[in-house]
Design a protein around this motif. Structure first.
Motif, PDB file in Angstrom:
ATOM      1  N   GLN A  61       0.822  -1.201   0.000  1.00 54.27           N
ATOM      2  CA  GLN A  61       0.000   0.000   0.000  1.00 54.27           C
ATOM      3  C   GLN A  61       0.863   1.261   0.000  1.00 54.27           C
ATOM      4  OE1 GLN A  61      -2.389  -0.711   3.498  1.00 54.27           O
ATOM      5  NE2 GLN A  61      -4.165  -1.373   2.301  1.00 54.27           N
ATOM      6  N   CYS A  92      -1.754  11.726   1.671  1.00 53.64           N
ATOM      7  CA  CYS A  92      -2.443  11.118   0.534  1.00 53.64           C
ATOM      8  C   CYS A  92      -3.885  11.595   0.484  1.00 53.64           C
ATOM      9  CB  CYS A  92      -2.403   9.590   0.641  1.00 53.64           C
ATOM     10  SG  CYS A  92      -3.195   8.729  -0.729  1.00 53.64           S
ATOM     11  N   GLU A  94      -7.628  10.680  -1.777  1.00 54.22           N
ATOM     12  CA  GLU A  94      -8.253   9.757  -2.718  1.00 54.22           C
ATOM     13  C   GLU A  94      -9.622  10.288  -3.125  1.00 54.22           C
ATOM     14  OE1 GLU A  94      -8.353   5.952  -0.845  1.00 54.22           O
ATOM     15  OE2 GLU A  94      -6.165   5.727  -0.817  1.00 54.22           O
ATOM     16  N   PHE A 115      -4.353   3.469 -16.046  1.00 57.33           N
ATOM     17  CA  PHE A 115      -4.489   3.136 -14.630  1.00 57.33           C
ATOM     18  C   PHE A 115      -4.561   1.614 -14.459  1.00 57.33           C
ATOM     19  CE2 PHE A 115      -5.395   7.530 -14.370  1.00 57.33           C
ATOM     20  CZ  PHE A 115      -5.380   7.928 -13.042  1.00 57.33           C
ATOM     21  N   VAL A 118      -6.894  -1.454  -8.459  1.00 53.55           N
ATOM     22  CA  VAL A 118      -6.369  -1.801  -7.136  1.00 53.55           C
ATOM     23  C   VAL A 118      -7.298  -2.821  -6.481  1.00 53.55           C
ATOM     24  CG1 VAL A 118      -5.713  -0.925  -4.859  1.00 53.55           C
ATOM     25  CG2 VAL A 118      -5.297   0.472  -6.905  1.00 53.55           C
ATOM     26  N   GLN A 129     -11.308   0.860  -6.643  1.00 55.21           N
ATOM     27  CA  GLN A 129     -10.215   1.831  -6.594  1.00 55.21           C
ATOM     28  C   GLN A 129      -9.268   1.543  -7.753  1.00 55.21           C
ATOM     29  OE1 GLN A 129      -6.594   2.145  -3.728  1.00 55.21           O
ATOM     30  NE2 GLN A 129      -8.130   3.531  -2.848  1.00 55.21           N
ATOM     31  N   GLY A 131      -5.520   3.013  -9.711  1.00 53.49           N
ATOM     32  CA  GLY A 131      -4.336   3.791  -9.401  1.00 53.49           C
ATOM     33  C   GLY A 131      -3.369   3.858 -10.569  1.00 53.49           C
ATOM     34  N   ARG A 132      -2.646   4.946 -10.613  1.00 51.40           N
ATOM     35  CA  ARG A 132      -1.539   5.094 -11.551  1.00 51.40           C
ATOM     36  C   ARG A 132      -0.465   5.900 -10.840  1.00 51.40           C
ATOM     37  NH1 ARG A 132      -1.074   6.969 -17.937  1.00 51.40           N
ATOM     38  NH2 ARG A 132       1.117   7.561 -17.809  1.00 51.40           N
ATOM     39  N   ALA A 135      -1.167   8.294  -7.803  1.00 43.89           N
ATOM     40  CA  ALA A 135      -2.573   8.713  -7.796  1.00 43.89           C
ATOM     41  C   ALA A 135      -3.493   7.532  -7.496  1.00 43.89           C
ATOM     42  CB  ALA A 135      -2.945   9.331  -9.138  1.00 43.89           C
ATOM     43  N   ARG A 136      -4.497   7.769  -6.675  1.00 45.34           N
ATOM     44  CA  ARG A 136      -5.526   6.786  -6.372  1.00 45.34           C
ATOM     45  C   ARG A 136      -6.883   7.464  -6.517  1.00 45.34           C
ATOM     46  NH1 ARG A 136      -1.848   4.002  -6.811  1.00 45.34           N
ATOM     47  NH2 ARG A 136      -1.058   2.312  -5.500  1.00 45.34           N
ATOM     48  N   ASN A 138     -11.129   6.628  -6.197  1.00 41.61           N
ATOM     49  CA  ASN A 138     -12.169   5.705  -5.774  1.00 41.61           C
ATOM     50  C   ASN A 138     -13.412   5.913  -6.635  1.00 41.61           C
ATOM     51  OD1 ASN A 138     -10.560   4.717  -3.666  1.00 41.61           O
ATOM     52  ND2 ASN A 138     -11.182   6.396  -2.323  1.00 41.61           N
TER      53      ASN A 138
END
Length: 219
Positions: A61, A92, A94, A115, A118, A129, A131-132, A135-136, A138
């Motif tokens: 994570q 962080c 989201e 992306f 997740v 979720q 991510g790239r 970046a996350r 939701n």
């Protein structure tokens, strides 16, 4: 970077959730642990899952391959810190995007914007979720759009902003998305305040801003 003791508590909480068959944790495990990738929730919750597995999840994570690598990273960071922080620091964020079809939205972000998934949860999924890099996002499923599309477009009501570090990267990102056939609400543009940005429209009409410096640095 969080304190090691807090990360240990986080790992123990994940382990407890698994033992108590708390279904949302199954999606998190599947998204972060390769050996659980193709297993349904019920099999994940019935599988042998140890504290070391939960610790590996916590490490992943935070961008590390293992718990040992995470501890080593924390140790290095600690040596660089000369004094205790005077206030808490948010490390962080989201943003949550409202979408009408989780599978369709995930496919768009994966195939068009690069992306990765997740985790997703539900049958059919109603939360996910993606991510790239750091970046996350939701994704939350809703029955219908909550903002009228013409108002959103006219007022440029952004759903999320994401940034890159250099002028070269924002150009590369724009060209990458252009090659993928992405629909742009605004193409790459230099702004008066010293930034270059462009706006992508996703499958639900959400406006996603991507920005970077107009020159080699913001200075």
């Amino acid at each position: 970077m969080p304190h090691l003791e807090n990360l240990k508590k986080q790992a123990k909480l994940i382990l407890r959730w698994h033992r108590e068959r708390h279904y949302p944790v199954a999606a998190q495990i599947r998204g972060l642990m390769p050996r659980f990738l193709n297993m349904p929730d019920s099999e994940i919750l019935a599988a042998n899952f140890k504290l070391s597995d939960a610790q590996e999840m916590v490490a992943r994570q935070h961008g590390f391959d293992s718990w040992q690598a995470l501890k080593a990273g924390l140790s290095t960071t600690s040596r660089r810190v000369k004094s205790s922080p005077s206030k808490a620091m948010i490390v962080c964020a989201e943003p949550q995007l409202l979408v009408t079809d989780i599978n369709k939205s995930c496919k768009f972000f994966q195939e068009k914007l690069g992306f990765s998934l997740v985790f997703s949860y539900g049958h059919p999924p109603y939360y996910a979720q993606i991510g790239r890099d750091a970046a996350r996002l939701n994704l939350r499923c809703v029955e219908r759009p909550v903002i009228e599309s013409t108002v959103r477009d006219r007022e440029e009501l952004l759903s999320v902003s994401m940034t890159v570090a250099t002028a070269e990267e924002i150009k590369l990102l724009f060209l990458e998305f252009q090659s993928a056939g992405v629909t742009f609400h605004q193409t790459l543009k230099k702004q008066p305040w010293g930034a270059k940005n462009f706006i992508v429209k996703d499958t639900d009409g959400n406006l996603l801003l991507f920005a970077g410096p107009a020159n080699h640095s913001f200075a």
